[in-house]
Motif scaffolding. Structure first.
Motif, PDB file in Angstrom:
ATOM      1  N   SER A 354       0.837  -1.197   0.000  1.00 43.91           N
ATOM      2  CA  SER A 354       0.000   0.000   0.000  1.00 43.91           C
ATOM      3  C   SER A 354       0.874   1.250   0.000  1.00 43.91           C
ATOM      4  O   SER A 354       2.052   1.204   0.352  1.00 43.91           O
ATOM      5  CB  SER A 354      -0.917  -0.015   1.224  1.00 43.91           C
ATOM      6  OG  SER A 354      -1.817   1.062   1.200  1.00 43.91           O
ATOM      7  N   GLY A 355       0.292   2.366  -0.415  1.00 41.43           N
ATOM      8  CA  GLY A 355       0.999   3.630  -0.418  1.00 41.43           C
ATOM      9  C   GLY A 355       0.093   4.762   0.023  1.00 41.43           C
ATOM     10  O   GLY A 355      -1.103   4.757  -0.285  1.00 41.43           O
ATOM     11  N   LYS A 380       0.506   7.344  -9.242  1.00 38.21           N
ATOM     12  CA  LYS A 380      -0.034   6.016  -9.571  1.00 38.21           C
ATOM     13  C   LYS A 380       0.955   5.215 -10.399  1.00 38.21           C
ATOM     14  O   LYS A 380       1.129   3.999 -10.187  1.00 38.21           O
ATOM     15  CB  LYS A 380      -1.372   6.158 -10.302  1.00 38.21           C
ATOM     16  CG  LYS A 380      -2.516   6.588  -9.408  1.00 38.21           C
ATOM     17  CD  LYS A 380      -3.860   6.431 -10.091  1.00 38.21           C
ATOM     18  CE  LYS A 380      -4.023   7.377 -11.251  1.00 38.21           C
ATOM     19  NZ  LYS A 380      -5.375   7.302 -11.847  1.00 38.21           N
ATOM     20  N   ALA A 381       1.588   5.872 -11.373  1.00 36.85           N
ATOM     21  CA  ALA A 381       2.569   5.179 -12.206  1.00 36.85           C
ATOM     22  C   ALA A 381       3.737   4.680 -11.356  1.00 36.85           C
ATOM     23  O   ALA A 381       4.207   3.545 -11.521  1.00 36.85           O
ATOM     24  CB  ALA A 381       3.070   6.106 -13.310  1.00 36.85           C
ATOM     25  N   SER A 382       4.202   5.515 -10.430  1.00 35.41           N
ATOM     26  CA  SER A 382       5.297   5.115  -9.541  1.00 35.41           C
ATOM     27  C   SER A 382       4.867   3.967  -8.637  1.00 35.41           C
ATOM     28  O   SER A 382       5.627   3.014  -8.417  1.00 35.41           O
ATOM     29  CB  SER A 382       5.743   6.314  -8.699  1.00 35.41           C
ATOM     30  OG  SER A 382       6.765   5.954  -7.795  1.00 35.41           O
ATOM     31  N   ALA A 383       3.643   4.039  -8.122  1.00 39.45           N
ATOM     32  CA  ALA A 383       3.137   2.992  -7.238  1.00 39.45           C
ATOM     33  C   ALA A 383       3.039   1.648  -7.960  1.00 39.45           C
ATOM     34  O   ALA A 383       3.369   0.600  -7.389  1.00 39.45           O
ATOM     35  CB  ALA A 383       1.769   3.397  -6.684  1.00 39.45           C
ATOM     36  N   LEU A 384       2.595   1.678  -9.195  1.00 33.60           N
ATOM     37  CA  LEU A 384       2.496   0.442  -9.971  1.00 33.60           C
ATOM     38  C   LEU A 384       3.877  -0.154 -10.216  1.00 33.60           C
ATOM     39  O   LEU A 384       4.062  -1.378 -10.157  1.00 33.60           O
ATOM     40  CB  LEU A 384       1.773   0.714 -11.296  1.00 33.60           C
ATOM     41  CG  LEU A 384       0.260   0.942 -11.200  1.00 33.60           C
ATOM     42  CD1 LEU A 384      -0.280   1.490 -12.514  1.00 33.60           C
ATOM     43  CD2 LEU A 384      -0.450  -0.359 -10.829  1.00 33.60           C
ATOM     44  N   GLU A 385       4.854   0.697 -10.521  1.00 33.98           N
ATOM     45  CA  GLU A 385       6.213   0.207 -10.724  1.00 33.98           C
ATOM     46  C   GLU A 385       6.767  -0.436  -9.457  1.00 33.98           C
ATOM     47  O   GLU A 385       7.566  -1.388  -9.525  1.00 33.98           O
ATOM     48  CB  GLU A 385       7.126   1.360 -11.154  1.00 33.98           C
ATOM     49  CG  GLU A 385       6.919   1.822 -12.590  1.00 33.98           C
ATOM     50  CD  GLU A 385       7.944   2.868 -12.994  1.00 33.98           C
ATOM     51  OE1 GLU A 385       8.856   3.143 -12.193  1.00 33.98           O
ATOM     52  OE2 GLU A 385       7.827   3.400 -14.102  1.00 33.98           O
ATOM     53  N   GLY A 387       5.059  -2.087  -7.346  1.00 32.15           N
ATOM     54  CA  GLY A 387       4.285  -3.270  -7.011  1.00 32.15           C
ATOM     55  C   GLY A 387       3.191  -3.046  -5.985  1.00 32.15           C
ATOM     56  O   GLY A 387       2.679  -4.015  -5.393  1.00 32.15           O
ATOM     57  N   LEU A 388       2.792  -1.790  -5.765  1.00 36.32           N
ATOM     58  CA  LEU A 388       1.717  -1.514  -4.814  1.00 36.32           C
ATOM     59  C   LEU A 388       0.372  -1.909  -5.398  1.00 36.32           C
ATOM     60  O   LEU A 388       0.165  -1.858  -6.612  1.00 36.32           O
ATOM     61  CB  LEU A 388       1.707  -0.035  -4.429  1.00 36.32           C
ATOM     62  CG  LEU A 388       3.008   0.526  -3.826  1.00 36.32           C
ATOM     63  CD1 LEU A 388       2.793   1.954  -3.351  1.00 36.32           C
ATOM     64  CD2 LEU A 388       3.503  -0.349  -2.681  1.00 36.32           C
ATOM     65  N   GLN A 389      -0.541  -2.280  -4.518  1.00 39.06           N
ATOM     66  CA  GLN A 389      -1.868  -2.715  -4.951  1.00 39.06           C
ATOM     67  C   GLN A 389      -2.944  -1.680  -4.696  1.00 39.06           C
ATOM     68  O   GLN A 389      -4.017  -1.745  -5.304  1.00 39.06           O
ATOM     69  CB  GLN A 389      -2.231  -4.030  -4.255  1.00 39.06           C
ATOM     70  CG  GLN A 389      -1.290  -5.180  -4.604  1.00 39.06           C
ATOM     71  CD  GLN A 389      -1.600  -6.449  -3.832  1.00 39.06           C
ATOM     72  OE1 GLN A 389      -2.519  -6.466  -2.997  1.00 39.06           O
ATOM     73  NE2 GLN A 389      -0.861  -7.503  -4.092  1.00 39.06           N
ATOM     74  N   ASN A 390      -2.677  -0.739  -3.803  1.00 42.23           N
ATOM     75  CA  ASN A 390      -3.673   0.299  -3.525  1.00 42.23           C
ATOM     76  C   ASN A 390      -3.004   1.530  -2.950  1.00 42.23           C
ATOM     77  O   ASN A 390      -1.863   1.479  -2.462  1.00 42.23           O
ATOM     78  CB  ASN A 390      -4.764  -0.223  -2.590  1.00 42.23           C
ATOM     79  CG  ASN A 390      -4.214  -0.629  -1.229  1.00 42.23           C
ATOM     80  OD1 ASN A 390      -3.956   0.230  -0.385  1.00 42.23           O
ATOM     81  ND2 ASN A 390      -4.019  -1.932  -1.015  1.00 42.23           N
ATOM     82  N   LEU A 434      -7.908   3.800  -3.087  1.00 39.36           N
ATOM     83  CA  LEU A 434      -8.004   3.590  -4.532  1.00 39.36           C
ATOM     84  C   LEU A 434      -7.247   2.312  -4.878  1.00 39.36           C
ATOM     85  O   LEU A 434      -6.047   2.199  -4.601  1.00 39.36           O
ATOM     86  CB  LEU A 434      -7.405   4.761  -5.298  1.00 39.36           C
ATOM     87  CG  LEU A 434      -7.339   4.612  -6.826  1.00 39.36           C
ATOM     88  CD1 LEU A 434      -8.743   4.670  -7.434  1.00 39.36           C
ATOM     89  CD2 LEU A 434      -6.462   5.672  -7.456  1.00 39.36           C
ATOM     90  N   GLY A 435      -7.947   1.340  -5.471  1.00 40.84           N
ATOM     91  CA  GLY A 435      -7.288   0.119  -5.925  1.00 40.84           C
ATOM     92  C   GLY A 435      -6.518   0.357  -7.207  1.00 40.84           C
ATOM     93  O   GLY A 435      -6.957   1.111  -8.078  1.00 40.84           O
ATOM     94  N   LEU A 436      -5.378  -0.300  -7.327  1.00 36.88           N
ATOM     95  CA  LEU A 436      -4.525  -0.131  -8.512  1.00 36.88           C
ATOM     96  C   LEU A 436      -4.544  -1.347  -9.431  1.00 36.88           C
ATOM     97  O   LEU A 436      -3.977  -1.310 -10.516  1.00 36.88           O
ATOM     98  CB  LEU A 436      -3.082   0.151  -8.086  1.00 36.88           C
ATOM     99  CG  LEU A 436      -2.844   1.458  -7.330  1.00 36.88           C
ATOM    100  CD1 LEU A 436      -1.402   1.551  -6.882  1.00 36.88           C
ATOM    101  CD2 LEU A 436      -3.224   2.659  -8.191  1.00 36.88           C
TER     102      LEU A 436
END
Length: 437
Positions: A354-355, A380-385, A387-390, A434-436
């Motif tokens: 999570s972030g 969001k782009a950084s969080a996805l890189e 490996g965060l899920q939400n 917010l879910g990713l």
């Protein structure tokens, strides 16, 4: 993927802002002859019909290269190329006319389909084409006569707008006509690019065999500025169709606000790109007047000046210079003429995947121009890189903005354990998630 009843309702509701934003705008859609032969093409036509019903002005530009190659092979004509262009002699021109005419008829037939229980039922779409592209010959280059191969000389903007204003879809083929009555073989990407520029279109959308533009390591570049794309392309660091890249770069350089690359093989790619927050392909933009980047230690003073009024009003938790210096790597900033006008931070809670989004601030003189949305997209782009899920956020004053960005309200127990232990009940911040994925 099968959506539940509630998921379908939520998806439809979340698309409403995009429906309102796109109504009355002009899109040029470009697809090669390969797309016409793919099994997914009828679904693309259904999605195009839906865009038309939502009040979007559509210009479709189709190619016919594989269809031309097939006819040339059947007639045992030796294909000739120079400077990456087909040399179109009289025999080849006959193949071009045949292939382009058949492709156009195929598209028109699909757009006319109106069977009951089909996506096109009741659409009643008018498709208009004709001598809307004026061409000129390529001529002789380095001693090579290109004969009936041409380039776009002029787009009949008035004629196309007349059709669009009547609610029709305009269909342009890879052929043009000269004032002397000649027919020329054109590249569909040239037609699409010049049409978008002449019409001052809001978007150019190019269908590709790729899902978008990828860098050399295989990462999909969801949003990229034109100058960055040009540099990566020059350095051979891009995996994408060259013809599509040329169209995207040329159109944005000429003033088209947004150019998209999506796959013709993915069902629903067009709708997902246009009506969801994250899209599914690649978006090319001109260089922003403002720069969005990760913060450095030199930005501490500018961030402090930006957030101080919000801290004094109670909208943000007070941060000391020392704390900000220690946490600066978590921050993203938007800089305009050397001045930091917006910022936001991403704090990781890796064990819970999570972030936390924190310290979102925009200078009062620069609010209302989607800068918060740009920062959120970067986070969001950084969080996805990572490996965060939400993502989650705690706020006292900006709940509605986060709701507009797709967040949903949650309770305190949904917070990561370490964050929940530090929750300030006196401040009584609301929690949004917010879910990713």
């Amino acid at each position: 993927m099968v959506l539940s009843h509630q998921d379908g309702i939520a998806l439809f509701r979340s698309s409403a802002p995009y429906i309102n934003a796109h109504r009355g705008t002009t899109f040029v859609l470009m697809f090669g002859g390969e797309a016409l032969e793919h099994d997914n093409f009828p679904h693309i036509i259904h999605d195009i019909a839906l865009l038309n019903s939502l009040g979007i002005r559509l210009v479709l530009v189709h190619g016919a290269r594989p269809q031309i190659d097939e006819r040339i092979a059947l007639r045992q004509i030796l294909p000739r190329f120079s400077h990456d262009k087909r040399i179109t002699d009289a025999a080849t021109l006959a193949c071009v006319k045949d292939a382009a005419g058949s492709a156009r008829a195929h598209i028109e037939a699909l757009l006319t389909t109106g069977l009951p229980n089909s996506p096109m039922h009741g659409a009643q779409i008018r498709v208009c084409s004709g001598n809307l592209v004026v061409a000129k010959p390529v001529g002789v280059r380095d001693g090579v006569d290109f004969d009936h191969t041409g380039e776009v000389r002029r787009i009949d903007v008035h004629g196309i707008n007349d059709h669009l204003n009547d609610g029709s879809i305009v269909l342009l083929s890879p052929m043009g006509y000269s004032t002397t009555g000649e027919v020329f073989n054109l590249s569909h990407e040239d037609v699409a690019t010049q049409a978008a520029i002449a019409l001052k279109a809001d978007k150019l959308i190019a269908f590709s065999s790729h899902e978008g533009i990828f860098n050399q390591s295989g990462k999909l570049l969801r949003t990229i500025e034109r100058h960055q794309l040009e540099q990566l392309y020059a350095d051979n660091q891009i995996d994408a169709e060259p013809t599509v890249l040329h169209a995207l770069i040329s159109s944005v350089a000429a003033g088209i606000p947004r150019a998209h690359c999506i796959s013709y093989e993915v069902d629903g790619a067009l709708l997902q790109e246009l009506f969801t927050r994250d899209g599914c392909g690649s978006l090319v933009l001109e260089h922003h007047y403002e720069q969005l980047r990760q913060a450095t230690i030199d930005d501490v003073g500018g961030i402090l000046a930006l957030i101080k009024p919000l801290e004094e009003s109670g909208a943000l938790v007070t941060r000391s210079r020392e704390r900000l210096e220690q946490e600066i790597e978590h921050f993203f900033v938007i800089v305009r003429d050397g001045m930091i006008i917006a910022c936001a931070a991403l704090y990781l809670f890796s064990e819970e995947h999570s972030g936390e989004i924190a310290c979102v601030a925009t200078h009062p003189e620069y609010r209302g121009k989607n800068r918060g949305e740009r920062l959120l997209d970067a986070i969001k782009a950084s969080a996805l890189e990572l490996g965060l899920q939400n993502l989650f956020v705690l706020t006292t004053l900006t709940a509605h903005w986060f709701l507009e960005q797709g967040f949903v309200q949650a309770d305190i127990d949904s917070l990561p354990t370490s964050k929940k232990e530090l929750y300030n009940f006196q401040r009584n911040s609301k929690v949004f998630r917010l879910g990713l994925c």
